[in-house]
Design a protein around this motif. Structure first.
Motif, short mmCIF file in Angstrom:
data_model
loop_
_atom_site.label_atom_id
_atom_site.label_comp_id
_atom_site.label_asym_id
_atom_site.label_seq_id
_atom_site.Cartn_x
_atom_site.Cartn_y
_atom_site.Cartn_z
N UNK A 16 0.83 -1.21 0.00
CA UNK A 16 0.00 0.00 0.00
C UNK A 16 0.86 1.26 0.00
N UNK A 17 1.94 1.25 0.77
CA UNK A 17 2.82 2.43 0.83
C UNK A 17 3.41 2.77 -0.53
N UNK A 18 3.81 1.73 -1.28
CA UNK A 18 4.35 1.98 -2.62
C UNK A 18 3.29 2.59 -3.53
N UNK A 19 2.09 2.03 -3.49
CA UNK A 19 1.01 2.53 -4.36
C UNK A 19 0.64 3.96 -3.98
N UNK A 20 0.52 4.23 -2.69
CA UNK A 20 0.19 5.58 -2.22
C UNK A 20 1.25 6.58 -2.65
N UNK A 21 2.52 6.19 -2.54
CA UNK A 21 3.63 7.09 -2.92
C UNK A 21 3.58 7.40 -4.42
N UNK A 22 3.29 6.40 -5.23
CA UNK A 22 3.21 6.61 -6.68
C UNK A 22 2.05 7.55 -7.03
N UNK A 23 0.90 7.33 -6.42
CA UNK A 23 -0.27 8.18 -6.69
C UNK A 23 -0.01 9.61 -6.21
N UNK A 24 0.64 9.75 -5.05
CA UNK A 24 1.00 11.08 -4.54
C UNK A 24 1.90 11.79 -5.53
N UNK A 25 2.90 11.07 -6.05
CA UNK A 25 3.80 11.65 -7.05
C UNK A 25 3.02 12.07 -8.30
N UNK A 26 2.08 11.22 -8.73
CA UNK A 26 1.30 11.52 -9.94
C UNK A 26 0.48 12.80 -9.79
N UNK A 27 -0.20 12.96 -8.65
CA UNK A 27 -1.06 14.14 -8.50
C UNK A 27 -0.24 15.42 -8.36
N UNK A 28 0.90 15.34 -7.68
CA UNK A 28 1.76 16.52 -7.55
C UNK A 28 2.31 16.91 -8.92
N UNK A 29 2.72 15.92 -9.71
CA UNK A 29 3.21 16.18 -11.06
C UNK A 29 2.10 16.77 -11.92
N UNK A 30 0.89 16.30 -11.74
CA UNK A 30 -0.26 16.83 -12.48
C UNK A 30 -0.49 18.31 -12.16
N UNK A 31 -0.31 18.66 -10.89
CA UNK A 31 -0.46 20.06 -10.48
C UNK A 31 0.61 20.93 -11.14
N UNK A 32 1.84 20.45 -11.14
CA UNK A 32 2.93 21.20 -11.78
C UNK A 32 2.69 21.36 -13.27
N UNK A 33 2.16 20.32 -13.90
CA UNK A 33 1.85 20.38 -15.33
C UNK A 33 0.78 21.43 -15.62
N UNK A 34 -0.17 21.55 -14.72
CA UNK A 34 -1.27 22.51 -14.92
C UNK A 34 -0.79 23.94 -14.74
N UNK A 35 0.14 24.16 -13.80
CA UNK A 35 0.62 25.51 -13.51
C UNK A 35 1.65 25.99 -14.51
N UNK A 36 2.56 25.08 -14.92
CA UNK A 36 3.68 25.47 -15.78
C UNK A 36 3.52 24.87 -17.19
N UNK B 273 5.00 7.69 9.87
CA UNK B 273 4.11 7.05 8.89
C UNK B 273 2.77 7.76 8.85
N UNK B 274 2.24 8.11 10.02
CA UNK B 274 0.95 8.79 10.09
C UNK B 274 1.01 10.16 9.42
N UNK B 275 2.15 10.84 9.57
CA UNK B 275 2.33 12.12 8.86
C UNK B 275 2.27 11.92 7.35
N UNK B 276 2.94 10.86 6.89
CA UNK B 276 2.93 10.53 5.46
C UNK B 276 1.51 10.23 4.98
N UNK B 277 0.76 9.46 5.77
CA UNK B 277 -0.61 9.12 5.38
C UNK B 277 -1.51 10.35 5.37
N UNK B 278 -1.38 11.19 6.39
CA UNK B 278 -2.23 12.39 6.47
C UNK B 278 -1.93 13.35 5.33
N UNK B 279 -0.65 13.58 5.06
CA UNK B 279 -0.25 14.46 3.97
C UNK B 279 -0.74 13.90 2.64
N UNK B 280 -0.52 12.61 2.41
CA UNK B 280 -0.93 11.96 1.16
C UNK B 280 -2.44 12.02 0.99
N UNK B 281 -3.17 11.77 2.07
CA UNK B 281 -4.62 11.75 2.01
C UNK B 281 -5.16 13.11 1.57
#
Length: 409
Positions: free
Chosen positions: A99-119, A181-189
């Motif tokens: 789950x941690x790997x999947x969450x990290x990948x999705x977090x990376x995807x959405x942040x990259x999506x935001x950067x793509x939209x702004x720049x 870990x809880x910080x990571x989950x809260x931030x990711x969520x």
């Protein structure tokens, strides 16, 4: 690249699978497979057979679910490569590790999506290295200034992945053993929800189901004190991150107002339902209105039995849109291969969910129910196929239990 990453990893995974089975044969004079993978392939073959009947009965050439078994096989063996790597790194696997790997990948995807939209330059670069069909190109051109497109996940598919990650977080919180870990989950969520809504409003379904998981487990009298404490910290961290997000928006308003104007367009798209509710008292959006118009059920008994053998308006050509202009998952499958195909497709989904839950959880029923609800709800909006996500975990079903270590949580 001249080939997809899925195909590339599948080839490597298949090579690893063959080598491992040769080793088993030499060492044990036997090759070990679980009944689970046999069950998956049995239902896959049944789905292909039903598709073949529909295509033959309708003189159709659309082989979408004839070739589905090949697609699933590439996912299985591509995931098998990941399994071989992860088992070397961690020596055992658990729900939380994957789950941690999947969450990290999705977090990376959405942040990259935001950067793509702004720049614009970032957006151009990442769009140019992706391969789109004509339907995707058309939708991107219509919505590129309204919503986040994303890299590797877009439109309804992005909403499905984002929602899936939110549900994983709601379960993973219970197994967390430290505040980091809880910080990571809260931030990711928070980030996956907020940015994910700007990509696809389907993310909201995962948000609602994940809250249901958190609240239900918190109200359960059998829930242990450490798990309740973890949820308390998790919700507390989310509260602080919300305050931080408000502060960041305020700073952007003062110093970079142009960025805020760009983001406001995307936020208006993502949170349109909430905006309409507070302004007009109705929780509606343009997409929900359009979706209601797509509930066009077949008029012929033939279609319910055999389907029409049609997936796209122009056979084999996605650029013309879906058959009958319908995007609703249940109805698209019904038109393609009838009730029997529809039932078999969801049977396959539920088999994977059940296997996943029983493999990784000591008490799997909550997970099985939530994931089943997830796929059923999504089917009322689009063609929701969770199989490719659940098979990332299901690579363990290829090998006998003697050859992998799973720590149930």
């Amino acid at each position: 690249m001249p080939f997809g990453t899925r195909e590339f990893t599948a080839i490597l995974g298949l090579i690893g699978f063959i080598i491992k089975k040769i080793f088993e044969l030499e060492r044990h004079n036997n090759v070990f497979l679980t009944n689970n993978i046999i069950k998956i392939y049995f239902v896959l073959m049944l789905l292909s057979f039903i598709s073949l009947i529909s295509l033959t009965a309708n003189s159709s050439s659309e082989i979408e679910y004839i070739k589905y078994s090949i697609t699933v096989s590439t996912i299985i063996f591509g995931s098998y490569l990941l399994y071989l790597i992860l088992i070397k790194v961690h020596h055992f696997l658990s729900f939380q590790i994957i789950a941690n790997y999947i969450i990290a990948v999705v977090l990376f995807q959405v942040i990259l999506s935001l950067l793509m939209f702004i720049f614009p330059t970032v957006n151009t670069f990442f769009l140019n290295i992706q391969v789109f069909n004509e339907m995707d190109v058309s939708v991107i051109e219509q919505t590129v200034e309204l919503r986040l497109i994303g890299f590797g996940a877009r439109f309804f598919g992005a909403g499905l992945v984002n929602a899936y990650a939110l549900i994983l977080i709601s379960f993973a919180v219970s197994f967390s053993k430290n505040k980091k870990e809880l910080l990571f989950y809260a931030f990711s969520f928070l980030i996956i929800f907020v940015i994910g809504m700007m990509m696809a409003r389907t993310t909201l379904i995962g948000f609602i189901l994940s809250l249901f998981v958190l609240l239900l487990s918190a109200s359960n009298t059998s829930t242990s004190a450490p798990k309740l404490k973890s949820k308390k910290y998790f919700l507390g961290y989310i509260f602080y991150f919300v305050l931080l997000l408000v502060l960041i928006v305020w700073v952007i308003t003062l110093f970079i107002p142009k960025v805020l104007e760009i983001l406001q367009v995307a936020s208006n798209f993502g949170f349109e339902i909430f905006i309409n509710y507070f302004e007009n008292g109705t929780a509606e959006s343009a997409s929900t209105d359009m979706m209601q118009e797509m509930y066009v059920w077949p008029q012929k008994e033939w279609t319910y039995i055999f389907g029409d053998g049609r997936f796209y308006s122009t056979p084999g050509d996605p650029s013309g849109g879906y058959y009958m202009g319908i995007d609703i998952g249940y109805i698209r499958l019904l038109y393609y291969f009838g009730i029997s195909g529809l039932i078999t497709f969801y049977w396959l989904q539920f088999i994977a969910i059940q296997m996943l839950g029983k493999t990784f959880f000591k008490k799997p029923y909550m997970f099985i129910i939530i994931m089943s609800l997830f796929v059923l709800i999504l089917g009322g909006k689009g063609l929701a196929d969770l199989l490719y996500l659940n098979l990332i975990w299901g690579v363990l079903w290829i090998d006998s239990e003697k050859f992998y270590a799973v720590k149930k949580q």
